[in-house]
Design a protein around this motif. Sequence first.
Motif, PDB file in Angstrom:
ATOM      1  N   LEU A  19     -14.966  13.827  -4.118  1.00 42.26           N
ATOM      2  CA  LEU A  19     -14.638  12.653  -2.884  1.00 42.26           C
ATOM      3  C   LEU A  19     -16.541  13.076  -2.036  1.00 42.26           C
ATOM      4  O   LEU A  19     -16.788  14.530  -2.530  1.00 42.26           O
ATOM      5  CB  LEU A  19     -13.968  13.636  -1.944  1.00 42.26           C
ATOM      6  N   TRP A  71     -12.948   3.889   7.235  1.00 43.57           N
ATOM      7  CA  TRP A  71     -12.169   2.402   6.963  1.00 43.57           C
ATOM      8  C   TRP A  71      -9.937   3.614   6.197  1.00 43.57           C
ATOM      9  O   TRP A  71      -8.986   3.095   6.656  1.00 43.57           O
ATOM     10  CB  TRP A  71     -11.956   1.791   5.507  1.00 43.57           C
ATOM     11  N   LEU A  72     -10.886   4.563   6.150  1.00 46.40           N
ATOM     12  CA  LEU A  72      -9.445   5.662   5.967  1.00 46.40           C
ATOM     13  C   LEU A  72      -8.424   5.389   7.699  1.00 46.40           C
ATOM     14  O   LEU A  72      -7.172   5.760   7.067  1.00 46.40           O
ATOM     15  CB  LEU A  72      -9.734   7.035   5.323  1.00 46.40           C
ATOM     16  N   MET A 132     -11.523   5.391  -7.445  1.00 42.93           N
ATOM     17  CA  MET A 132     -10.223   6.630  -8.224  1.00 42.93           C
ATOM     18  C   MET A 132     -10.913   7.077 -10.015  1.00 42.93           C
ATOM     19  O   MET A 132     -10.020   7.669 -10.271  1.00 42.93           O
ATOM     20  CB  MET A 132      -8.390   5.822  -8.914  1.00 42.93           C
ATOM     21  N   LEU A 156      -6.911  13.072   6.015  1.00 41.59           N
ATOM     22  CA  LEU A 156      -7.938  12.166   5.034  1.00 41.59           C
ATOM     23  C   LEU A 156      -9.863  12.920   5.420  1.00 41.59           C
ATOM     24  O   LEU A 156     -10.041  13.867   5.248  1.00 41.59           O
ATOM     25  CB  LEU A 156      -7.266  12.495   3.841  1.00 41.59           C
ATOM     26  N   GLY A 179      -9.940  -1.325   2.876  1.00 40.83           N
ATOM     27  CA  GLY A 179     -10.004  -0.319   1.647  1.00 40.83           C
ATOM     28  C   GLY A 179      -9.734   0.702   0.894  1.00 40.83           C
ATOM     29  O   GLY A 179      -8.422   0.424   0.877  1.00 40.83           O
ATOM     30  N   SER A 200       1.540   3.737  -3.559  1.00 39.71           N
ATOM     31  CA  SER A 200       1.123   5.458  -3.054  1.00 39.71           C
ATOM     32  C   SER A 200       2.327   6.233  -3.358  1.00 39.71           C
ATOM     33  O   SER A 200       1.604   7.224  -3.799  1.00 39.71           O
ATOM     34  CB  SER A 200       0.552   5.898  -1.642  1.00 39.71           C
ATOM     35  N   TYR A 232     -15.744   7.063   4.349  1.00 42.05           N
ATOM     36  CA  TYR A 232     -14.541   6.931   4.535  1.00 42.05           C
ATOM     37  C   TYR A 232     -13.547   6.117   5.467  1.00 42.05           C
ATOM     38  O   TYR A 232     -12.380   6.566   5.801  1.00 42.05           O
ATOM     39  CB  TYR A 232     -13.934   8.257   4.210  1.00 42.05           C
ATOM     40  N   ALA A 285      -0.544   6.261   1.140  1.00 40.84           N
ATOM     41  CA  ALA A 285      -1.192   7.441   0.721  1.00 40.84           C
ATOM     42  C   ALA A 285      -2.509   6.708   0.104  1.00 40.84           C
ATOM     43  O   ALA A 285      -2.679   7.039  -1.533  1.00 40.84           O
ATOM     44  CB  ALA A 285      -0.842   9.037   0.544  1.00 40.84           C
ATOM     45  N   ALA A 286      -3.703   7.263   0.812  1.00 38.76           N
ATOM     46  CA  ALA A 286      -5.303   6.439  -0.568  1.00 38.76           C
ATOM     47  C   ALA A 286      -5.314   7.023  -1.583  1.00 38.76           C
ATOM     48  O   ALA A 286      -6.066   6.745  -2.798  1.00 38.76           O
ATOM     49  CB  ALA A 286      -6.252   6.747   0.412  1.00 38.76           C
ATOM     50  N   LEU A 287      -5.076   8.470  -1.836  1.00 35.19           N
ATOM     51  CA  LEU A 287      -4.791  10.044  -3.012  1.00 35.19           C
ATOM     52  C   LEU A 287      -3.400   9.592  -3.488  1.00 35.19           C
ATOM     53  O   LEU A 287      -3.767  10.014  -5.116  1.00 35.19           O
ATOM     54  CB  LEU A 287      -5.325  10.755  -2.699  1.00 35.19           C
ATOM     55  N   MET A 342      -9.414   3.766  -2.374  1.00 39.91           N
ATOM     56  CA  MET A 342      -9.978   4.762  -2.520  1.00 39.91           C
ATOM     57  C   MET A 342     -10.129   4.134  -4.200  1.00 39.91           C
ATOM     58  O   MET A 342      -9.481   3.943  -4.731  1.00 39.91           O
ATOM     59  CB  MET A 342      -9.162   5.997  -2.540  1.00 39.91           C
ATOM     60  N   PHE A 351       0.971  -1.284   0.072  1.00 38.62           N
ATOM     61  CA  PHE A 351      -0.144  -0.406  -0.460  1.00 38.62           C
ATOM     62  C   PHE A 351       0.337   1.181  -0.078  1.00 38.62           C
ATOM     63  O   PHE A 351       0.353   2.556  -0.535  1.00 38.62           O
ATOM     64  CB  PHE A 351      -1.231  -0.300   1.506  1.00 38.62           C
TER      65      PHE A 351
END
Lengths: 401, 401
Positions: free
Chosen positions: B56, B66-67, A390, B23, A386, A170, B64, B73-75, A388, A166
Amino acid sequence: MPNKMKIAIAQAGGPTAVINSSLYGFLKGFSHCDNVQVYGIYGGIAGLIDGRFIHLNHRAVGEYEWLQNVPGAALGAGRKPLSEQDIGRIILQLKEKGVSALAIVGGNGTMWSCNQIAETAREMGYNLQVIGIPKTVDNDLVETDHTPGYGSAARFVAHAVRDLAFDLESMKNFENVRVVETMGRNVGWLAASSTYFRNSPDDAPHIVCLPEIPFNMDQFLESVNKVHRRLGYAIVVVSEGLKDKHGNSVSEIELSKSRDHKVLGGVGGLVSERITTELGLSSRYENLGILQRCTHFMVSNQDRLEARMVGEKAAEALLEGKSDIMIGLQRGLGHAMTSSEVPLSRVVNQERSLESQFISDDNFVPIASSFKEWLYPIIGETCEYGRMEMRPHVKAIGDMK
Amino acid sequence: MPNKMKIAIAQAGGPTAVINSSLYGFLKGFSHCDNVQVYGIYGGIAGLIDGRFIHLNHRAVGEYEWLQNVPGAALGAGRKPLSEQDIGRIILQLKEKGVSALAIVGGNGTMWSCNQIAETAREMGYNLQVIGIPKTVDNDLVETDHTPGYGSAARFVAHAVRDLAFDLESMKNFENVRVVETMGRNVGWLAASSTYFRNSPDDAPHIVCLPEIPFNMDQFLESVNKVHRRLGYAIVVVSEGLKDKHGNSVSEIELSKSRDHKVLGGVGGLVSERITTELGLSSRYENLGILQRCTHFMVSNQDRLEARMVGEKAAEALLEGKSDIMIGLQRGLGHAMTSSEVPLSRVVNQERSLESQFISDDNFVPIASSFKEWLYPIIGETCEYGRMEMRPHVKAIGDMK
């Protein structure tokens, strides 16, 4: 008043995160016995040779509950090659102390030692029961469904590889490849556990190299290149014990300058370097290292319970007068684990490879899906991540001005 | 109906284990707002330059949650040097999208970027609020008590070093030294956290090397030798950013063959090799590696809450029309942490070293005892380990026959 039965327990070889739970279970197995004296051996096989006995109070087993949460071998372990002379000395030490029953917590080498000690005692006419209690993160002992210690190490590897993946995903505009090296000695059980959270070819790890499959550098580099082209990054898992087509280790680490002091390892650094020089990709070597066998914070609760159980069953077996056995684990209906008693003679001088039923012919991740089912009851608590979504922003009605 | 306020958030630099909690907090800070549109930027600074906007749904912030449990970095983040041209392009992208407020989660480089973007927008006559949300495992940002991300990394380092020490102590008849390398870039905050469980000179780590103190190989080797002679083993912690007396890095790792693609690291391997060759001791290099910034399984709950808080406070500040600030953390009575607003101009182009109040003149472990108190409210849940009492067995009355 009859003499007390004197019993000794030692820990040997590299520790696991739950090795002390077996010691706790062993003490618990005697906690109802008045007429027993339990000694701990300080310093593993070397401690047996030197006769370093420590008084353990099995009647106050509650005072040892902390053992279930502490890594490293609480009695001291270590590695030591065992000569015939050493074995004779061990028996004399036990005899002098009046110890008639011995249990050693250990792996392959230890089971061999148990067997030798039992046989030599018989030859010397000394009445000694000997029982082996299995422990190894490598899961390379035969005649048991798996070994205590493996579940926690597998739990650490699976979670660590997913977290590293993960993180890299990123960062893929900065870094391309991570090469994660696992323990496992000559067998691929731990490397295989890295696939536990993998549900699709896009999930990490994207490439897994096992000692059971001869390592071919050119094919490997081609695979890395393919994955990188497809996903923009790649997580590679290599087992420390990779072998070339001649069966030679691809890499060993010299712990010191004396010729015998080598351990498997370093192959991840070697292949990471080749990825950089030959593919022109950035690559980072992540050696999961000793944490695999000592992180108390990733212990599988099931593993802890099993480690305790084999210790307790060893105590019961000694009280029943048994000898020359290893306590194994066997899988029942619904994956319930029970203990078994296996003759030491069937365990020694063997090494359990990752079974062929769990090896697939996939060129990238040669782990059969049945492996995950097999690992499921052992690996302990896990969590899902989870992700995101995209999808790029398209103007929605609510955005219209 | 007035135009919606359009807000964008990006994540930049190396992730931390709690970067996504910021986030989440940011989205939560807008969850009561109807007239707001929040965009995520995919891929960090590069995503800002290319205008990669993701929708978003801040009104459904529960989706969200789960973040808060996912590393990386999820983004998408990454590293990218930022040219003047890039900054101009970022502003044009934001303008085209109608974004009037930007938050970036990041470290030192990111705060500099925030400042540049804000200034350039003013020069270009574009009305843009910019706020920095701090995150770094290195804790090298000024004007904040500490940075979100540091607490979890410190928790991992402290526990990992203790576990490695318990393991080595029990193996000391086989191995002598372990050299554990921590992250931390040019500052010693993470290396210092390895001392959290150290209560006596016999506890690990036995030697800690900080970037703040010029590294002297000869003195270092002498210290290792002394510790080994006294205890029979030694746990050494070295920060990746060690400097020699000229201020040059002792070791860097080349991630790829391009000249710019270097990161700090590798010093542990270098000194481990010297321990082997010059002292004749066996030594193993343990690089804690990227797990320090991504192990979800060692997240400090306090760290997670703080990461969420700074995200939420950034949202509030944007709604209040504020700009050119970083959200900091400040320590109140009883170590309670609250947020603060710091002008970006006071943050940029600075690096916060391990403070001199926390550095002692101890030759082995130069960490003042006050550091542990400072770390206490940040590091999250910990546990104490028990230890076997190693008094040799002396015959007690109960043993008399």
